[in-house]
Motif scaffolding. Structure first.
Motif: not given
Length: 194
Positions: A142-145, A147-154, A123-130
Motif C-alpha cells: 500500500r506504500q503507506g496508503l 487499503e481502499d486508496y491503494a486499490t483505487e489507484i490500481l 469485478l477487477l477488484e475481485q480478480l486482484i484479490e483472487q
C-alpha cells in the motif's frame, strides 16, 4: 416458439441500445422499445418487468461474461508476477468482448448507468484479490496508503484507459489497449512527467 422468443429478446435489446444512445434511459419508454423492436408491448412484458429490469438483465449478462473472461484460472507464473496481477490475455479477451459489445457499453458509459462502472470495478477488484490469495509471493503493497486508496489507484488507471478507449469509439485494436494497460501497470504517473 423458443426461436421466436430468442429473436424477440434480441430485437428488444437492439432497440434498447439504440434508444439509450439517442434518448437516454430516463426519456425512453417501454412503448418506444416495443415500437423500435417491432413487437407489441405484451411481448416486451413477457420477458421484462420494465425498462429498468431490462437494463439490469443486460448488465448482469455483461458482468457475467466479463467475470468468465477475467476470473478464468491462470497459470502459476502469472499469479506470482505483480505485472501480471491482471493477466494480459484476460484483459485482451475482455477487450475483444467489449469491442463486440461496443454500442451497448458505450451507451451505458454515456451516463445512462453509473452503477455499471462500479460493478466492473468491483469485478477487477475481485480478480486482484483472487490473484493475491492464490499467490505465495504477492500482496498489496500500500506504500503507506489506506487499503481502499491503494486499490483505487490500481483500478482507476485500468478503468480510465478502457473508458477512454470506448469514448473514442474503440478505434484502436484490443491488442493496442491491452499493451497500454500493461505499460500503465509498470510505470507510475510521476514518470509520465519526466
Amino acid at each position: 416458439m423458443q426461436k421466436r422468443q430468442t429473436s424477440s429478446k434480441t430485437n428488444i435489446k437492439k432497440a434498447f441500445v439504440h434508444l439509450l444512445q439517442t434518448k437516454g434511459l430516463e426519456a425512453l419508454s417501454v412503448s418506444d422499445i416495443a415500437r423500435d423492436a417491432q413487437i407489441n408491448r405484451g411481448t416486451f412484458y413477457m420477458h421484462y418487468v420494465d425498462k429498468y429490469d431490462l437494463l439490469a438483465q443486460i448488465e448482469d449478462e455483461l458482468i457475467e461474461q466479463f467475470t468468465v473472461l477475467l476470473l478464468a484460472p491462470d497459470n502459476e507464473a502469472a499469479v506470482n508476477n505483480p505485472r501480471q496481477i491482471i493477466p494480459y490475455h484476460a484483459i485482451l479477451n475482455a477487450l475483444y468482448y467489449a469491442k463486440v459489445n461496443y454500442d451497448l457499453l458505450n451507451a451505458l458509459l454515456m451516463g445512462n448507468d453509473p452503477k455499471f462502472i462500479t460493478r466492473f470495478k468491483a469485478l477487477l477488484e475481485q480478480l486482484i484479490e483472487q490473484q493475491i490469495k492464490n499467490s505465495k509471493k504477492l500482496r498489496l503493497a500500500r506504500q503507506g496508503l489506506p487499503e481502499d486508496y491503494a486499490t483505487e489507484i490500481l483500478l482507476s488507471s485500468i478503468i480510465g484507459i478502457i473508458t477512454l478507449w470506448l469514448h473514442k469509439g474503440a478505434i484502436e485494436s484490443p491488442e493496442t489497449i491491452a499493451n497500454i494497460i500493461s505499460k500503465a501497470k509498470q510505470i507510475s504517473p510521476y514518470e509520465l512527467l519526466m
